[in-house]
Design an enzyme around this catalytic site. Structure first.
Site, PDB file in Angstrom:
ATOM      1  N   ARG A  71      11.797 -24.584 -52.753  1.00  0.00           N
ATOM      2  CA  ARG A  71      12.448 -25.136 -51.556  1.00  0.00           C
ATOM      3  C   ARG A  71      11.696 -26.407 -51.151  1.00  0.00           C
ATOM      4  O   ARG A  71      10.475 -26.493 -51.267  1.00  0.00           O
ATOM      5  CB  ARG A  71      12.378 -24.102 -50.430  1.00  0.00           C
ATOM      6  N   HIS A  72      12.444 -27.384 -50.691  1.00  0.00           N
ATOM      7  CA  HIS A  72      11.835 -28.664 -50.292  1.00  0.00           C
ATOM      8  C   HIS A  72      10.691 -28.425 -49.301  1.00  0.00           C
ATOM      9  O   HIS A  72      10.610 -27.364 -48.642  1.00  0.00           O
ATOM     10  CB  HIS A  72      12.902 -29.548 -49.633  1.00  0.00           C
ATOM     11  N   GLU A  87      21.995 -27.460 -49.143  1.00  0.00           N
ATOM     12  CA  GLU A  87      21.754 -26.372 -48.174  1.00  0.00           C
ATOM     13  C   GLU A  87      23.101 -25.829 -47.677  1.00  0.00           C
ATOM     14  O   GLU A  87      24.149 -26.483 -47.811  1.00  0.00           O
ATOM     15  CB  GLU A  87      20.908 -26.942 -47.014  1.00  0.00           C
ATOM     16  N   ARG A  88      23.068 -24.664 -47.152  1.00  0.00           N
ATOM     17  CA  ARG A  88      24.252 -24.081 -46.507  1.00  0.00           C
ATOM     18  C   ARG A  88      24.756 -25.046 -45.445  1.00  0.00           C
ATOM     19  O   ARG A  88      23.959 -25.628 -44.700  1.00  0.00           O
ATOM     20  CB  ARG A  88      23.786 -22.775 -45.880  1.00  0.00           C
ATOM     21  N   ARG A 140      21.406 -15.054 -40.477  1.00  0.00           N
ATOM     22  CA  ARG A 140      20.947 -14.099 -41.483  1.00  0.00           C
ATOM     23  C   ARG A 140      21.963 -13.014 -41.845  1.00  0.00           C
ATOM     24  O   ARG A 140      21.619 -12.071 -42.559  1.00  0.00           O
ATOM     25  CB  ARG A 140      19.636 -13.458 -41.046  1.00  0.00           C
ATOM     26  N   ARG A 155      15.598 -34.548 -48.621  1.00  0.00           N
ATOM     27  CA  ARG A 155      14.394 -33.709 -48.512  1.00  0.00           C
ATOM     28  C   ARG A 155      14.110 -32.970 -49.823  1.00  0.00           C
ATOM     29  O   ARG A 155      12.960 -32.777 -50.213  1.00  0.00           O
ATOM     30  CB  ARG A 155      14.495 -32.749 -47.332  1.00  0.00           C
ATOM     31  N   GLY A 208      16.626 -23.530 -48.735  1.00  0.00           N
ATOM     32  CA  GLY A 208      16.428 -22.111 -48.460  1.00  0.00           C
ATOM     33  C   GLY A 208      17.609 -21.260 -48.872  1.00  0.00           C
ATOM     34  O   GLY A 208      17.457 -20.261 -49.593  1.00  0.00           O
ATOM     35  N   ASN A 265      13.160 -29.184 -39.657  1.00  0.00           N
ATOM     36  CA  ASN A 265      12.494 -27.873 -39.707  1.00  0.00           C
ATOM     37  C   ASN A 265      11.393 -27.884 -38.648  1.00  0.00           C
ATOM     38  O   ASN A 265      11.217 -26.925 -37.890  1.00  0.00           O
ATOM     39  CB  ASN A 265      11.835 -27.637 -41.075  1.00  0.00           C
TER      40      ASN A 265
END
Ligand code: 3PG
Length: 227
Positions: free
Chosen positions: A8-9, A110-111, A138, A58, A181, A15
């Site tokens: 992952r970046h 990413e999502r 989640r 990223r 992620g 973030n």
């Protein structure tokens, strides 16, 4: 046997600000650059035959930090996913064969967090409640407003993994994938045969390489997580 390295970046500036990012194209934070440099040191001796990344800065900046410090890779060529396999036909001289091909695809983005993108996660909890934000972040099949559910991200990321990455692994090539992620959780769910609830609870640290030894029949022979 081949090696599949997923990373992952490094930490991004959103973030760091605890903001939903998704497809907003933000840069690495200073800490994220340091994470990328540390990952580069951990992977400096690793030989990569080809690499894959998303269209987002990223992930690409983390990848280039790793390649810049890699003792095996000196030149690379980026191949953008235009839907056609044009690159399968172009001739490369023996010298050019030494160039590492980097495949760039939106399928590894990413999502897509839809209307939540840009919103601070604590602010979101104040607006919508802790349970609703946890469900959006989640759960497996609940999408945020005008965004992707994890299941939707899994579908596109695994389709790409199977069509572009698995063939390379089956040829015994060492592959580096620098992504996000949720797109990496999709790949991990697939190769580790996790359930939806297991992957929903699985967290990937920024800049932490996951290294899998795979047989050419795609059995996972070993897994190592470097931190
Ligand atoms: O896109 C984002 O907001 C993060 O990179 C991933 O966020 P998440 O951990 O809330 O899925």
């Amino acid at each position: 046997m081949s090696l599949l390295t997923l990373i992952r970046h490094g930490q991004s500036i959103w973030n760091q600000q605890n903001r939903f990012t998704g497809w907003v194209d933000v840069s690495l934070s200073q800490s994220g650059v340091k994470e990328a440099q540390r990952a580069a040191q951990m992977l400096a001796q690793q030989r990569f035959d080809l690499a894959f990344t998303s269209e987002l800065l990223r992930a690409q900046d983390t990848l280039y930090e790793i390649l810049r410090h890699n003792h095996q890779c000196h030149q690379y060529v980026r191949i953008h996913d235009t839907g056609s396999q044009w690159y399968e036909h172009f001739e490369m001289s023996p010298a050019e064969e030494l160039e590492l091909k980097i495949y760039v695809s939106q399928q590894l983005n990413e999502r897509y967090y839809g209307d939540l993108q840009g919103l601070n996660k604590d602010k979101a909890r104040q607006l919508f409640g802790d349970d609703q934000v946890h469900t959006w972040r989640r759960s497996y099949d609940v999408a945020p407003p005008n965004g992707e559910s994890l299941a939707m991200t899994v579908t596109r990321a695994i389709a790409y993994f199977q069509s572009h990455i698995v063939p390379a692994l089956q040829q015994g090539k060492n592959v580096l994938v620098c992504a996000h992620g949720n797109s990496l959780r999709a790949i991990i769910m697939h190769i580790e045969k996790m359930t939806a609830s297991q992957i929903a609870a699985y967290e990937l640290k920024t800049g932490s390489p996951h290294i899998y030894q795979c047989s050419t029949a795609m059995e996972i022979l070993s897994k190592q997580v470097l931190e």
